[in-house]
Design a protein around this motif. Structure first.
Motif, PDB file in Angstrom:
ATOM      1  N   GLN A  68      68.942 -36.507  48.236  1.00  0.00           N
ATOM      2  CA  GLN A  68      67.775 -36.031  47.560  1.00  0.00           C
ATOM      3  C   GLN A  68      67.148 -35.503  48.213  1.00  0.00           C
ATOM      4  O   GLN A  68      66.165 -34.577  47.966  1.00  0.00           O
ATOM      5  CB  GLN A  68      68.042 -36.265  45.609  1.00  0.00           C
TER       6      GLN A  68
ATOM      7  N   VAL B 248      69.035 -24.661  46.232  1.00  0.00           N
ATOM      8  CA  VAL B 248      68.942 -25.575  46.218  1.00  0.00           C
ATOM      9  C   VAL B 248      69.883 -27.206  46.473  1.00  0.00           C
ATOM     10  O   VAL B 248      70.977 -27.057  47.370  1.00  0.00           O
ATOM     11  CB  VAL B 248      67.575 -26.466  47.190  1.00  0.00           C
ATOM     12  N   GLN B 249      70.188 -27.077  45.187  1.00  0.00           N
ATOM     13  CA  GLN B 249      71.168 -28.147  44.900  1.00  0.00           C
ATOM     14  C   GLN B 249      72.392 -27.362  45.215  1.00  0.00           C
ATOM     15  O   GLN B 249      73.408 -28.235  45.290  1.00  0.00           O
ATOM     16  CB  GLN B 249      71.062 -27.786  42.885  1.00  0.00           C
TER      17      GLN B 249
ATOM     18  N   ARG C 117      66.713 -32.694  50.241  1.00  0.00           N
ATOM     19  CA  ARG C 117      66.687 -31.571  49.182  1.00  0.00           C
ATOM     20  C   ARG C 117      64.906 -31.492  48.958  1.00  0.00           C
ATOM     21  O   ARG C 117      65.166 -30.124  48.120  1.00  0.00           O
ATOM     22  CB  ARG C 117      67.690 -31.405  47.870  1.00  0.00           C
TER      23      ARG C 117
ATOM     24  N   SER D 245      63.727 -30.813  41.619  1.00  0.00           N
ATOM     25  CA  SER D 245      64.549 -31.786  42.558  1.00  0.00           C
ATOM     26  C   SER D 245      64.682 -32.757  42.259  1.00  0.00           C
ATOM     27  O   SER D 245      65.483 -33.582  42.910  1.00  0.00           O
ATOM     28  CB  SER D 245      64.117 -30.959  44.059  1.00  0.00           C
TER      29      SER D 245
END
Length: 184
Positions: free
Chosen positions: A55, A164-165, A58, A114
């Motif tokens: 993450q 982006v996820q 990300r 994010s």
């Protein structure tokens, strides 16, 4: 810019009578928070808990995408900054480039959205959200952006983070990178 945008800007902008400590807090938020956001995220990506690392990558990718998207949109929307129109007080030197959307606020919101999706406890989510809000407020308070610049930036930053996820997990990137790296 409309009348409401200008009214809210003048209410949030730190004028000549603002307490110097508050101006300094706004300056620190504008100048230092972006660096801390990137540094902290990079540290987690490289050396954090294994569950957090994907993450963190990300988050960094979300911020990069947000910065590029904001830069591209600025070329399409030539909205002047408040100080270029003689409005409010400018408390931080800045060029007269287009102000819509705020690049700082776009990257900050991409960071917050994010990072909030990482497997962390609520105090960490609250902290990243507060950092994004502080940075965004500082851009208006210092006379560099209108509130609409920041609101549009929040939407763009959140959109970049959510996009982006949807990408495959970072651990799936390595084989792709190795595959394309061997071509030549």
């Amino acid at each position: 810019m409309n009348g409401l945008d200008q009214t809210v800007f003048l209410w949030l902008n730190l004028g000549a009578t603002a307490p110097p400590k508050l101006v300094e807090v706004a300056r620190l938020a504008s100048l230092q928070l972006p660096h801390w956001m990137i540094a902290a995220t990079l540290a987690v990506a490289l050396a954090g808990r294994p569950a957090w690392r994907p993450q963190a990558w990300r988050v960094l990718l979300s911020m990069a995408l947000a910065a590029v998207a904001a830069a591209l949109l600025k070329h399409g929307f030539q909205h002047a900054r408040p100080f270029a129109l003689g409005l409010g007080t400018q408390c931080l030197p800045h060029g007269k480039s287009a102000g819509f959307p705020s690049s700082h606020a776009t990257a900050a919101m991409a960071f917050a959205v994010s990072a909030a999706l990482a497997p962390v406890r609520w105090p960490a989510r609250l902290l990243v959200g507060a950092a994004a809000l502080a940075l965004s407020w500082s851009r208006i308070a210092l006379g560099l952006h209108f509130p609409s610049d920041v609101l549009a930036a929040w939407a763009l930053g959140a959109l970049c983070a959510l996009a982006v996820q949807r990408l495959p997990a970072p651990n799936r990137w390595r084989p792709l990178l190795l595959h394309f790296g061997r071509r030549g």
